[in-house]
Motif scaffolding. Structure first.
Motif, PDB file in Angstrom:
ATOM      1  N   THR A 184      49.919  48.232  38.875  1.00  0.00           N
ATOM      2  CA  THR A 184      49.897  48.592  37.454  1.00  0.00           C
ATOM      3  C   THR A 184      49.075  47.598  36.652  1.00  0.00           C
ATOM      4  OG1 THR A 184      52.074  49.611  37.651  1.00  0.00           O
ATOM      5  CG2 THR A 184      51.338  49.035  35.427  1.00  0.00           C
ATOM      6  N   TYR A 185      49.266  46.319  36.924  1.00  0.00           N
ATOM      7  CA  TYR A 185      48.513  45.273  36.238  1.00  0.00           C
ATOM      8  C   TYR A 185      47.017  45.405  36.549  1.00  0.00           C
ATOM      9  CZ  TYR A 185      47.772  40.608  34.240  1.00  0.00           C
ATOM     10  OH  TYR A 185      47.357  39.557  33.472  1.00  0.00           O
ATOM     11  N   ALA A 186      46.680  45.710  37.796  1.00  0.00           N
ATOM     12  CA  ALA A 186      45.280  45.914  38.184  1.00  0.00           C
ATOM     13  C   ALA A 186      44.690  47.129  37.462  1.00  0.00           C
ATOM     14  CB  ALA A 186      45.167  46.083  39.691  1.00  0.00           C
ATOM     15  N   ALA A 190      41.061  49.162  33.412  1.00  0.00           N
ATOM     16  CA  ALA A 190      40.885  50.043  32.248  1.00  0.00           C
ATOM     17  C   ALA A 190      40.332  49.260  31.057  1.00  0.00           C
ATOM     18  CB  ALA A 190      42.205  50.707  31.884  1.00  0.00           C
ATOM     19  N   ALA A 191      40.857  48.050  30.821  1.00  0.00           N
ATOM     20  CA  ALA A 191      40.361  47.228  29.712  1.00  0.00           C
ATOM     21  C   ALA A 191      38.895  46.868  29.917  1.00  0.00           C
ATOM     22  CB  ALA A 191      41.209  45.959  29.585  1.00  0.00           C
ATOM     23  N   LEU A 192      38.531  46.553  31.147  1.00  0.00           N
ATOM     24  CA  LEU A 192      37.139  46.203  31.440  1.00  0.00           C
ATOM     25  C   LEU A 192      36.230  47.414  31.283  1.00  0.00           C
ATOM     26  CD1 LEU A 192      37.633  43.833  34.502  1.00  0.00           C
ATOM     27  CD2 LEU A 192      37.219  43.209  32.108  1.00  0.00           C
ATOM     28  N   GLU A 193      36.662  48.558  31.780  1.00  0.00           N
ATOM     29  CA  GLU A 193      35.857  49.785  31.662  1.00  0.00           C
ATOM     30  C   GLU A 193      35.643  50.153  30.193  1.00  0.00           C
ATOM     31  OE1 GLU A 193      34.265  51.611  33.940  1.00  0.00           O
ATOM     32  OE2 GLU A 193      34.992  50.590  35.735  1.00  0.00           O
ATOM     33  N   HIS A 203      47.034  43.426  44.312  1.00  0.00           N
ATOM     34  CA  HIS A 203      45.807  44.194  44.116  1.00  0.00           C
ATOM     35  C   HIS A 203      44.830  43.350  43.326  1.00  0.00           C
ATOM     36  CE1 HIS A 203      48.504  47.381  45.339  1.00  0.00           C
ATOM     37  NE2 HIS A 203      47.437  48.089  45.610  1.00  0.00           N
ATOM     38  N   SER A 204      43.565  43.659  43.506  1.00  0.00           N
ATOM     39  CA  SER A 204      42.510  42.918  42.824  1.00  0.00           C
ATOM     40  C   SER A 204      41.581  43.881  42.116  1.00  0.00           C
ATOM     41  CB  SER A 204      41.687  42.109  43.834  1.00  0.00           C
ATOM     42  OG  SER A 204      42.475  41.129  44.443  1.00  0.00           O
ATOM     43  N   VAL A 205      40.865  43.328  41.159  1.00  0.00           N
ATOM     44  CA  VAL A 205      39.828  44.066  40.453  1.00  0.00           C
ATOM     45  C   VAL A 205      38.514  43.359  40.756  1.00  0.00           C
ATOM     46  CG1 VAL A 205      38.973  44.809  38.209  1.00  0.00           C
ATOM     47  CG2 VAL A 205      41.436  44.814  38.664  1.00  0.00           C
ATOM     48  N   LYS A 206      37.563  44.105  41.279  1.00  0.00           N
ATOM     49  CA  LYS A 206      36.268  43.547  41.675  1.00  0.00           C
ATOM     50  C   LYS A 206      35.254  43.744  40.559  1.00  0.00           C
ATOM     51  CE  LYS A 206      33.059  45.221  44.878  1.00  0.00           C
ATOM     52  NZ  LYS A 206      32.675  45.708  46.195  1.00  0.00           N
ATOM     53  N   LEU A 225      39.592  40.177  28.928  1.00  0.00           N
ATOM     54  CA  LEU A 225      40.975  40.090  29.396  1.00  0.00           C
ATOM     55  C   LEU A 225      41.800  39.139  28.528  1.00  0.00           C
ATOM     56  CD1 LEU A 225      40.448  40.135  33.255  1.00  0.00           C
ATOM     57  CD2 LEU A 225      41.141  42.014  31.744  1.00  0.00           C
ATOM     58  N   GLU A 226      41.207  38.056  28.086  1.00  0.00           N
ATOM     59  CA  GLU A 226      41.906  37.123  27.208  1.00  0.00           C
ATOM     60  C   GLU A 226      42.230  37.797  25.878  1.00  0.00           C
ATOM     61  OE1 GLU A 226      41.014  32.986  24.841  1.00  0.00           O
ATOM     62  OE2 GLU A 226      40.058  33.282  26.787  1.00  0.00           O
ATOM     63  N   ARG A 227      41.277  38.560  25.380  1.00  0.00           N
ATOM     64  CA  ARG A 227      41.451  39.243  24.094  1.00  0.00           C
ATOM     65  C   ARG A 227      42.595  40.265  24.138  1.00  0.00           C
ATOM     66  NH1 ARG A 227      36.278  41.581  22.924  1.00  0.00           N
ATOM     67  NH2 ARG A 227      37.014  43.419  23.974  1.00  0.00           N
ATOM     68  N   VAL A 228      42.766  40.942  25.273  1.00  0.00           N
ATOM     69  CA  VAL A 228      43.812  41.968  25.368  1.00  0.00           C
ATOM     70  C   VAL A 228      45.101  41.436  25.983  1.00  0.00           C
ATOM     71  CG1 VAL A 228      42.178  43.883  25.415  1.00  0.00           C
ATOM     72  CG2 VAL A 228      42.961  42.889  27.569  1.00  0.00           C
ATOM     73  N   GLY A 229      45.142  40.139  26.292  1.00  0.00           N
ATOM     74  CA  GLY A 229      46.370  39.529  26.804  1.00  0.00           C
ATOM     75  C   GLY A 229      46.665  39.780  28.266  1.00  0.00           C
ATOM     76  N   LEU A 230      45.645  39.979  29.071  1.00  0.00           N
ATOM     77  CA  LEU A 230      45.814  40.206  30.507  1.00  0.00           C
ATOM     78  C   LEU A 230      45.178  39.053  31.295  1.00  0.00           C
ATOM     79  CD1 LEU A 230      44.868  43.996  30.656  1.00  0.00           C
ATOM     80  CD2 LEU A 230      47.147  43.012  30.944  1.00  0.00           C
TER      81      LEU A 230
END
Length: 84
Positions: free
Chosen positions: A12-14, A19-22, A44-47, A60-65
């Motif tokens: 879920t976190y991945a 989604a935030a990056l996209e 899980h990882s995000v590449k 990711l810092e901006r959205v708190g992840l």
């Protein structure tokens, strides 16, 4: 090409991370973390590509992840943790 793996604590976190990056226009792929970097349990990882890493971390810092760990994935199939 050099890629980075942003290790997440769960699928879920991945999914939220990708989604935030996209949404920010950064191509991101979700994959199961290789055993060598997963540690105990599954993760899980995000590449993301090398050229997008700095911007991805800002998003990711901006959205708190905040990422759990980040690894560089070399062309020979090895992994090395990146300290931030």
């Amino acid at each position: 090409m050099v890629y980075y793996l942003i290790v997440c604590r769960s699928l879920t976190y991945a999914q939220r991370t990708a989604a935030a990056l996209e949404r920010a226009g950064i191509t991101a792929y979700i994959l199961r973390s290789p055993r060598i970097i997963a540690g105990e349990g599954c993760s899980h990882s995000v590449k993301v590509s090398e050229r997008n890493l700095a911007r991805a971390l800002l998003v990711l810092e901006r959205v708190g992840l905040s990422p759990r760990r980040i690894y560089i994935m070399s062309g020979d199939g090895g992994y090395k943790e990146v300290l931030l």
